[in-house]
Design a protein around this motif. Structure first.
Motif, PDB file in Angstrom:
ATOM      1  N   SER A 150      -7.890   3.629  13.483  1.00  0.00           N
ATOM      2  CA  SER A 150      -8.307   4.767  12.647  1.00  0.00           C
ATOM      3  C   SER A 150      -8.506   4.338  11.194  1.00  0.00           C
ATOM      4  N   LEU A 151      -7.557   3.575  10.679  1.00  0.00           N
ATOM      5  CA  LEU A 151      -7.678   3.111   9.291  1.00  0.00           C
ATOM      6  C   LEU A 151      -8.832   2.125   9.155  1.00  0.00           C
ATOM      7  N   ALA A 152      -9.022   1.263  10.150  1.00  0.00           N
ATOM      8  CA  ALA A 152     -10.137   0.309  10.104  1.00  0.00           C
ATOM      9  C   ALA A 152     -11.468   1.044  10.051  1.00  0.00           C
ATOM     10  N   GLN A 153     -11.585   2.130  10.809  1.00  0.00           N
ATOM     11  CA  GLN A 153     -12.814   2.928  10.799  1.00  0.00           C
ATOM     12  C   GLN A 153     -13.057   3.531   9.419  1.00  0.00           C
ATOM     13  N   ALA A 154     -12.002   4.133   8.846  1.00  0.00           N
ATOM     14  CA  ALA A 154     -12.150   4.759   7.533  1.00  0.00           C
ATOM     15  C   ALA A 154     -12.484   3.722   6.461  1.00  0.00           C
ATOM     16  N   ALA A 155     -11.810   2.580   6.520  1.00  0.00           N
ATOM     17  CA  ALA A 155     -12.058   1.527   5.536  1.00  0.00           C
ATOM     18  C   ALA A 155     -13.473   0.973   5.660  1.00  0.00           C
ATOM     19  N   ALA A 156     -13.948   0.808   6.897  1.00  0.00           N
ATOM     20  CA  ALA A 156     -15.307   0.318   7.113  1.00  0.00           C
ATOM     21  C   ALA A 156     -16.331   1.311   6.587  1.00  0.00           C
ATOM     22  N   LEU A 157     -16.077   2.592   6.821  1.00  0.00           N
ATOM     23  CA  LEU A 157     -16.990   3.629   6.337  1.00  0.00           C
ATOM     24  C   LEU A 157     -17.077   3.612   4.814  1.00  0.00           C
ATOM     25  N   MET A 158     -15.953   3.316   4.172  1.00  0.00           N
ATOM     26  CA  MET A 158     -15.917   3.281   2.704  1.00  0.00           C
ATOM     27  C   MET A 158     -16.346   1.932   2.147  1.00  0.00           C
ATOM     28  N   GLY A 159     -16.621   0.963   3.029  1.00  0.00           N
ATOM     29  CA  GLY A 159     -17.086  -0.332   2.567  1.00  0.00           C
ATOM     30  C   GLY A 159     -15.990  -1.274   2.126  1.00  0.00           C
ATOM     31  N   HIS A 160     -14.739  -0.972   2.487  1.00  0.00           N
ATOM     32  CA  HIS A 160     -13.615  -1.828   2.116  1.00  0.00           C
ATOM     33  C   HIS A 160     -13.415  -2.880   3.203  1.00  0.00           C
ATOM     34  N   LYS A 161     -14.100  -3.983   3.070  1.00  0.00           N
ATOM     35  CA  LYS A 161     -14.088  -5.011   4.107  1.00  0.00           C
ATOM     36  C   LYS A 161     -12.708  -5.616   4.299  1.00  0.00           C
ATOM     37  N   ALA A 162     -12.019  -5.936   3.213  1.00  0.00           N
ATOM     38  CA  ALA A 162     -10.710  -6.584   3.311  1.00  0.00           C
ATOM     39  C   ALA A 162      -9.714  -5.707   4.069  1.00  0.00           C
ATOM     40  N   LEU A 163      -9.710  -4.410   3.761  1.00  0.00           N
ATOM     41  CA  LEU A 163      -8.789  -3.494   4.423  1.00  0.00           C
ATOM     42  C   LEU A 163      -9.167  -3.314   5.889  1.00  0.00           C
ATOM     43  N   THR A 164     -10.470  -3.303   6.155  1.00  0.00           N
ATOM     44  CA  THR A 164     -10.926  -3.200   7.543  1.00  0.00           C
ATOM     45  C   THR A 164     -10.439  -4.393   8.347  1.00  0.00           C
ATOM     46  N   VAL A 165     -10.616  -5.578   7.796  1.00  0.00           N
ATOM     47  CA  VAL A 165     -10.197  -6.808   8.484  1.00  0.00           C
ATOM     48  C   VAL A 165      -8.683  -6.822   8.685  1.00  0.00           C
ATOM     49  N   GLU A 166      -7.935  -6.429   7.641  1.00  0.00           N
ATOM     50  CA  GLU A 166      -6.475  -6.410   7.737  1.00  0.00           C
ATOM     51  C   GLU A 166      -6.013  -5.443   8.836  1.00  0.00           C
ATOM     52  N   SER A 167      -6.628  -4.261   8.876  1.00  0.00           N
ATOM     53  CA  SER A 167      -6.257  -3.260   9.880  1.00  0.00           C
ATOM     54  C   SER A 167      -6.548  -3.754  11.288  1.00  0.00           C
ATOM     55  N   LEU A 168      -7.688  -4.430  11.448  1.00  0.00           N
ATOM     56  CA  LEU A 168      -8.034  -4.970  12.765  1.00  0.00           C
ATOM     57  C   LEU A 168      -7.090  -6.100  13.165  1.00  0.00           C
ATOM     58  N   GLU A 169      -6.666  -6.899  12.191  1.00  0.00           N
ATOM     59  CA  GLU A 169      -5.722  -7.974  12.485  1.00  0.00           C
ATOM     60  C   GLU A 169      -4.366  -7.404  12.905  1.00  0.00           C
ATOM     61  N   LEU A 170      -3.961  -6.337  12.228  1.00  0.00           N
ATOM     62  CA  LEU A 170      -2.723  -5.666  12.613  1.00  0.00           C
ATOM     63  C   LEU A 170      -2.843  -5.098  14.028  1.00  0.00           C
ATOM     64  N   TYR A 171      -4.022  -4.562  14.321  1.00  0.00           N
ATOM     65  CA  TYR A 171      -4.250  -4.019  15.661  1.00  0.00           C
ATOM     66  C   TYR A 171      -4.155  -5.116  16.720  1.00  0.00           C
ATOM     67  N   ARG A 172      -4.809  -6.237  16.457  1.00  0.00           N
ATOM     68  CA  ARG A 172      -4.817  -7.332  17.429  1.00  0.00           C
ATOM     69  C   ARG A 172      -3.415  -7.899  17.652  1.00  0.00           C
ATOM     70  N   SER A 173      -2.581  -7.868  16.615  1.00  0.00           N
ATOM     71  CA  SER A 173      -1.245  -8.451  16.731  1.00  0.00           C
ATOM     72  C   SER A 173      -0.202  -7.462  17.248  1.00  0.00           C
ATOM     73  N   SER A 174      -0.623  -6.212  17.396  1.00  0.00           N
ATOM     74  CA  SER A 174       0.318  -5.175  17.853  1.00  0.00           C
ATOM     75  C   SER A 174       0.229  -5.013  19.359  1.00  0.00           C
ATOM     76  N   ALA A 175       1.359  -4.976  19.994  1.00  0.00           N
ATOM     77  CA  ALA A 175       1.378  -4.718  21.438  1.00  0.00           C
ATOM     78  C   ALA A 175       1.161  -3.236  21.664  1.00  0.00           C
ATOM     79  N   ILE A 176       0.213  -2.894  22.527  1.00  0.00           N
ATOM     80  CA  ILE A 176      -0.082  -1.488  22.800  1.00  0.00           C
ATOM     81  C   ILE A 176       0.938  -0.977  23.813  1.00  0.00           C
ATOM     82  N   SER A 177       2.059  -0.545  23.270  1.00  0.00           N
ATOM     83  CA  SER A 177       3.134  -0.101  24.141  1.00  0.00           C
ATOM     84  C   SER A 177       3.263   1.412  24.215  1.00  0.00           C
TER      85      SER A 177
END
Length: 254
Positions: A150-177
């Protein structure tokens, strides 16, 4: 009644839940009134079931009235985490950040601690409202997979590339439990074990679909983020905003 039997609080609660699940909130409310007239006191599960119905149709104020009612009866009923999460889910549907913040603040007075579901809804709400700083603060504390996306989507929409990448990295490293579900709390009974098994199977299927959807959104966001470039001037920045507003839905949310 014809056979000399009377409905129990458990029976009324299940009937209310059945009306809610079928989309008939008016019918559920009528059953609640019949329950009270019959001298049966609604419990936390009863109120939560009716709350769910009103939140599903966007009637958050009615939901809040029910919350206030249940905490004002004598003796007062203390809402549980499912009650608050039901209201928070309604806030997500309606984009009501202010009400959600109020609910999160009131949790302490009932000795409730937000869980991963509460955090997911809060992050989603802040992301919807483009309050990226608040969403990011929560995300760092609670690495909820759906909140990351959700945050990655909002950050991408606002053009905040660094925050988008960080959010996606957090997503990839998080176990979907855990993902937020809308299963309803039951109030015990002889068939509770069978209901629990059916509910567990449904939740597992929902979570499987949710994981697939999150993966798809994450992949789309990664592709979208790769196209983001720093604007060279104010005019280009505004043009980029306009471009993202048109193509974001097609590339990310389709």
């Amino acid at each position: 009644e014809k056979d000399g039997l009377s409905a129990s609080a458990y029976s009324y609660t299940n009937l209310i839940n059945a009306y809610v699940r079928s989309g008939d909130v008016t019918g559920a409310s009528t059953v609640m009134q019949q329950m009270k007239a019959d001298g049966k006191e609604p419990n936390v599960v009863t109120y939560t079931a009716l709350l769910k119905g009103y939140c599903a149709i966007g009637e958050l104020q009615v939901g809040m009235s029910l919350l206030n009612e249940m905490t004002s009866v004598s003796p007062p009923l203390t809402p549980n985490l499912r009650t608050l999460n039901t209201l928070l889910r309604g806030c997500v549907r309606m984009g009501n950040v202010e009400l959600a913040e109020n609910l999160m603040q009131r949790m302490a007075q009932w000795d409730l601690v937000p869980d991963s579901v509460s955090s997911e809804y809060a992050i989603k709400l802040y992301s919807q409202g483009l309050e990226l700083e608040k969403a990011h603060k929560l995300l760092v504390q609670h690495r909820v997979p759906a909140g990351c996306v959700s945050l990655a989507q909002a950050a991408a929409l606002m053009g905040h590339k660094a925050l988008t990448v960080e959010s996606l990295e957090l997503y990839r490293s998080s176990a979907i439990s855990s993902v937020a579900t809308e299963d309803s709390e039951e109030d015990g009974g002889e068939d509770a074990e069978e209901q629990a098994q059916e509910s567990s199977s449904s939740v597992a299927l929902f979570q499987s679909h949710q994981r697939q959807e999150l993966e798809r959104q994450g992949d789309s966001l990664s592709t979208f983020t790769a196209s983001l470039r720093p604007p060279r001037n104010a005019c280009e920045w505004y043009l980029d905003c306009l471009r993202r507003s048109f193509i974001f839905g097609a590339q990310v949310a389709a």
